[in-house]
Design a protein around this motif. Structure first.
Motif, PDB file in Angstrom:
ATOM      1  N   LEU A  76       0.800  -1.228   0.000  1.00  0.00           N
ATOM      2  CA  LEU A  76       0.000   0.000   0.000  1.00  0.00           C
ATOM      3  C   LEU A  76       0.833   1.278   0.000  1.00  0.00           C
ATOM      4  CD1 LEU A  76      -2.741  -1.059   2.600  1.00  0.00           C
ATOM      5  CD2 LEU A  76      -2.924  -1.070   0.109  1.00  0.00           C
ATOM      6  N   LEU A  77       2.162   1.141   0.098  1.00  0.00           N
ATOM      7  CA  LEU A  77       3.017   2.326   0.159  1.00  0.00           C
ATOM      8  C   LEU A  77       2.990   3.099  -1.168  1.00  0.00           C
ATOM      9  CD1 LEU A  77       6.169   0.998   2.054  1.00  0.00           C
ATOM     10  CD2 LEU A  77       4.367   2.496   2.942  1.00  0.00           C
ATOM     11  N   THR A  78       2.920   4.411  -1.066  1.00  0.00           N
ATOM     12  CA  THR A  78       2.943   5.270  -2.248  1.00  0.00           C
ATOM     13  C   THR A  78       4.078   6.295  -2.111  1.00  0.00           C
ATOM     14  OG1 THR A  78       1.505   6.998  -1.340  1.00  0.00           O
ATOM     15  CG2 THR A  78       0.424   5.080  -2.345  1.00  0.00           C
ATOM     16  N   THR A  79       4.276   7.062  -3.154  1.00  0.00           N
ATOM     17  CA  THR A  79       5.325   8.089  -3.119  1.00  0.00           C
ATOM     18  C   THR A  79       5.042   9.143  -2.054  1.00  0.00           C
ATOM     19  OG1 THR A  79       4.138   9.232  -4.906  1.00  0.00           O
ATOM     20  CG2 THR A  79       5.969   7.803  -5.539  1.00  0.00           C
ATOM     21  N   ASP A  80       3.785   9.294  -1.662  1.00  0.00           N
ATOM     22  CA  ASP A  80       3.434  10.265  -0.620  1.00  0.00           C
ATOM     23  C   ASP A  80       3.993   9.868   0.743  1.00  0.00           C
ATOM     24  OD1 ASP A  80       2.057  11.855  -2.390  1.00  0.00           O
ATOM     25  OD2 ASP A  80       0.118  10.913  -2.002  1.00  0.00           O
ATOM     26  N   HIS A  81       4.340   8.582   0.891  1.00  0.00           N
ATOM     27  CA  HIS A  81       4.857   8.119   2.180  1.00  0.00           C
ATOM     28  C   HIS A  81       6.356   8.399   2.343  1.00  0.00           C
ATOM     29  CE1 HIS A  81       1.217   5.366   1.925  1.00  0.00           C
ATOM     30  NE2 HIS A  81       1.049   6.010   3.061  1.00  0.00           N
ATOM     31  N   ILE A  82       7.005   8.849   1.284  1.00  0.00           N
ATOM     32  CA  ILE A  82       8.433   9.180   1.362  1.00  0.00           C
ATOM     33  C   ILE A  82       8.566  10.657   1.699  1.00  0.00           C
ATOM     34  CG2 ILE A  82      10.649   9.172   0.169  1.00  0.00           C
ATOM     35  CD1 ILE A  82       9.481   6.411   0.519  1.00  0.00           C
ATOM     36  N   ILE A  83       9.216  10.955   2.816  1.00  0.00           N
ATOM     37  CA  ILE A  83       9.375  12.354   3.211  1.00  0.00           C
ATOM     38  C   ILE A  83      10.814  12.605   3.670  1.00  0.00           C
ATOM     39  CG2 ILE A  83       6.974  12.439   3.993  1.00  0.00           C
ATOM     40  CD1 ILE A  83       8.115  12.582   6.867  1.00  0.00           C
TER      41      ILE A  83
END
Length: 422
Positions: free
Chosen positions: A267-274
């Protein structure tokens, strides 16, 4: 009217209690296992309008409809009460049915009443997003298994809480393991939830004590296959021409270097990378929880994990859905992973879970990462859960030291001999 072999219902007028206007008072005679009891309906019928064969008042007047509705409702209520009492797993008597109908006794609560109460409260927590839908599904599964066990063990649809004995616990676990072919640890987890439901009954004064409270739901540590550093590097350096195998390998390695479970990874998306407080890239599942402290479901990206993410920058799932990695269904994932390890010559059974175990042991604990940090990275509520992995590391140390002893046993005599010659 015969309902089944155990219960019959018959509406009868009381001729001895005929009123001055010629009306008859109506009774319902119930028969349970050949024993009878009479219940007053509180209705009167003109003698000439009573149809004994049909068991109802003749005509379609408002009075007739009222009387006949009262008769039918009484029959329905008696059938329902009889079924409820019978489902509780004990012999129903005519006295029990009459008292239940007249409301003289409060209906005793059952195990399914308690479980349903817990599920209903849990559903409200899920609606408010305080608990997960996955946990709710597990509770519903446990209810299904409990119903199956009651039918198997007691030949009933339900069991009263006050009729449960200590042996229920052992019998329940044995049934799940032997008849349902469920793993022992999982069976005892199911029982823990049942114990909680019964405890809920105690807290609400449905029963005085929990009859299975002292039953220990011990957890047996299973043998866990984990990868060594050498095996991780074998996977890392192996390139598969078959696209699905290459993707499975990369997804598995990503989990080995982040500790995320299969479902979370899918379920991980690019939005989860910070970019986190330390200036490094982190995977943070719940972005609204971001603070300057490590929080659950937050993992700093190690170089190999970052490399794998970048590898799939132009993959269709990244462009269309924003997902970090292409992750197949759990069933296909495990099947293809078996192909990967076979080709790599790794003689271990790997599943979606073993990557998380490898992260906890080979990647972190074995390299000196404190167990408190590992516990936080894995999102464990208690450090006791993480200590399972520490035992695995200790076992690995023991095996390595045993191998060292064997090597020294061979080398030491030679070294001793050489020192004497000099």
């Amino acid at each position: 009217m015969k309902v089944n072999e155990k219960l019959s219902i018959l509406v009868l007028p009381k001729s001895a209690r005929k009123s001055k206007d010629g009306s008859l008072s109506l009774d319902i005679r119930i028969t349970v296992n050949l024993k009878r009891a009479v219940i007053s309906l509180g209705q009167k019928v003109p003698e000439n309008l009573w149809d004994q064969e049909a068991g109802r008042m003749k005509g379609s007047t408002q009075e007739a409809r009222l009387v006949n509705n009262t008769i039918e409702n009484a029959k329905v209520k008696l059938r329902q009460l009889f079924s409820t009492l019978e489902a509780q797993g004990e012999e129903v008597t005519v006295e029990m049915l009459r008292e239940a109908y007249q409301g003289k006794t409060e209906q005793p609560k059952t195990l399914l009443n308690a479980i349903d109460f817990v599920i209903e409260r849990f559903e409200k927590k899920v609606e408010k997003q305080h608990r997960s839908i996955a946990s709710l599904k597990k509770l519903r599964t446990i209810r299904v298994k409990t119903v199956s066990f009651i039918q198997h063990q007691y030949k009933a649809k339900d069991i009263r809480l006050d009729k449960i004995r200590f042996a229920f616990a052992e019998d329940f676990v044995d049934y799940l393991m032997l008849d349902e072919d469920i793993n022992g640890n999982t069976a005892k987890k199911y029982l823990k939830h049942v114990k909680h439901a019964i405890k809920t009954g105690v807290e609400r004064n449905w029963i005085p004590t929990n009859p299975i409270q002292t039953y220990k739901c011990g957890y047996i540590d299973p043998e866990r296959d984990i990868l060594t550093e050498q095996e991780i590097m074998i996977l890392y350096h192996k390139h598969f021409e078959i696209k699905r195998l290459e993707e499975i390998k990369d997804a598995y390695l990503f989990m080995c270097f982040t500790g995320f479970a299969y479902k979370d990874t899918s379920l991980l998306t690019t939005d989860h990378i910070i970019n986190f407080f330390d200036g490094q890239q982190w995977v943070v599942k719940n972005r609204h929880k971001v603070t300057s402290t490590i929080c659950r479901e937050s993992v700093p990206l190690l170089p190999i994990a970052k490399e794998i993410i970048e590898k799939y920058n132009n993959h269709p799932v990244r462009k269309s859905k924003g997902l970090l990695l292409p992750v197949l269904s759990n069933q296909k994932y495990n099947a293809y992973l078996k192909e990967v390890v076979d080709i790599c010559g790794i003689n271990k059974i790997l599943t979606t879970h073993t990557a998380r175990h490898t992260f906890a042991t080979t990647v972190t604990l074995a390299n000196g990462v404190p167990i408190e940090t590992v516990s936080a990275l894995l999102g464990h509520k208690s450090i006791k859960t993480t200590q399972i992995y520490a035992k695995i590391v200790a076992q690995k140390i023991s095996e390595d030291m045993s191998a060292l002893k064997q090597k020294l046993a061979i080398k030491l005599p030679i070294l001793t001999l050489q020192s004497h010659e000099n």
